[in-house]
Design a protein around this motif. Structure first.
Motif, mmCIF file in Angstrom:
data_model
loop_
_atom_site.group_PDB
_atom_site.id
_atom_site.type_symbol
_atom_site.label_atom_id
_atom_site.label_comp_id
_atom_site.label_asym_id
_atom_site.label_seq_id
_atom_site.Cartn_x
_atom_site.Cartn_y
_atom_site.Cartn_z
ATOM 1 N N ASP A 89 0.793 -1.228 0.000
ATOM 2 C CA ASP A 89 0.000 0.000 0.000
ATOM 3 C C ASP A 89 0.824 1.276 0.000
ATOM 4 N N ASN A 114 4.170 4.559 -11.023
ATOM 5 C CA ASN A 114 2.840 4.069 -10.690
ATOM 6 C C ASN A 114 2.774 2.534 -10.674
ATOM 7 N N LYS A 116 2.207 0.562 -8.187
ATOM 8 C CA LYS A 116 1.266 -0.022 -7.232
ATOM 9 C C LYS A 116 0.143 -0.777 -7.946
ATOM 10 N N LYS A 117 -0.356 -0.231 -9.038
ATOM 11 C CA LYS A 117 -1.442 -0.874 -9.784
ATOM 12 C C LYS A 117 -1.001 -2.246 -10.305
ATOM 13 N N ALA A 118 0.197 -2.319 -10.878
ATOM 14 C CA ALA A 118 0.715 -3.599 -11.378
ATOM 15 C C ALA A 118 0.936 -4.584 -10.235
ATOM 16 N N ILE A 120 -0.654 -4.710 -7.334
ATOM 17 C CA ILE A 120 -1.956 -5.187 -6.858
ATOM 18 C C ILE A 120 -2.521 -6.224 -7.822
ATOM 19 N N SER A 121 -2.376 -5.974 -9.114
ATOM 20 C CA SER A 121 -2.858 -6.929 -10.108
ATOM 21 C C SER A 121 -2.150 -8.275 -9.959
#
Length: 140
Positions: A89, A114, A116-118, A120-121
Motif C-alpha cells: 500500500d 505508478n 502499485k497498480k501492477a 496489486i494486479s
C-alpha cells in the motif's frame, strides 16, 4: 490426471512424453520449480501455481510477489547481495535491508512509475484459494 499451468514443463502431460529422457526432464522441472498444487481453483482438476512471480527487473533488482503469503500484502526485492520486503500500500520497508541506492530506486519505481497498480494486479491474480491473506483490500 494432467496438471495445467503457465510454464512449458507442466503444460505437457506425462502421458504425451515419448521417451524416458523427456519424462525425467519433465519431472526434474516440476520438482525444481517453486510451485504448489491448488485443488480448488479449477473445476477441471488440480493446477500448479507458481510460488514466485517476477513483476519487474530494475537493472540488477528483481521485484517479486509470492503466492502464499502472510499479512500485510507486500512485495519482495532481491539484489545480488540482499533481500527486502515492502508494503504493497505504501512501499514501507517491512523486513530486510537494501543499500540506500537500491531502496531509492524501488521507491522511485513504486511512486513515479505508478507500480502499485501492477503490484496489486499480480497480488490478486496469484492468490491460491487457501492463502491466509487473500486478495488486496484497500485499507480504511
Amino acid at each position: 490426471m494432467s496438471f495445467k499451468g503457465t510454464r512449458w514443463f507442466y503444460e505437457d502431460s506425462p502421458e504425451e512424453l515419448s521417451s524416458l529422457d523427456e519424462l525425467c526432464e519433465h519431472l526434474h522441472s516440476l520438482l525444481s520449480s517453486s510451485t504448489v498444487v491448488d485443488d480448488d481453483r479449477d473445476p477441471d482438476g488440480p493446477i500448479l501455481i507458481e510460488m514466485k512471480h517476477l513483476v519487474e527487473r530494475l537493472g540488477s533488482l528483481k521485484i517479486e510477489i509470492y503466492s502464499d503469503e502472510h499479512p500485510p500484502p507486500h512485495f519482495h526485492v532481491i539484489t545480488p547481495n540482499s533481500k527486502a520486503s515492502f508494503r504493497l500500500d505504501n512501499c514501507e520497508l517491512l523486513e530486510g535491508n537494501l543499500p540506500n541506492k537500491y531502496k531509492r530506486k524501488v521507491e522511485y519505481w513504486f511512486y513515479e512509475k505508478n507500480a502499485k497498480k501492477a503490484l496489486i494486479s499480480f497480488w490478486d491474480k496469484t492468490r491460491p484459494t487457501n492463502c491466509t491473506v487473500g486478495k488486496y483490500a484497500i485499507p480504511d
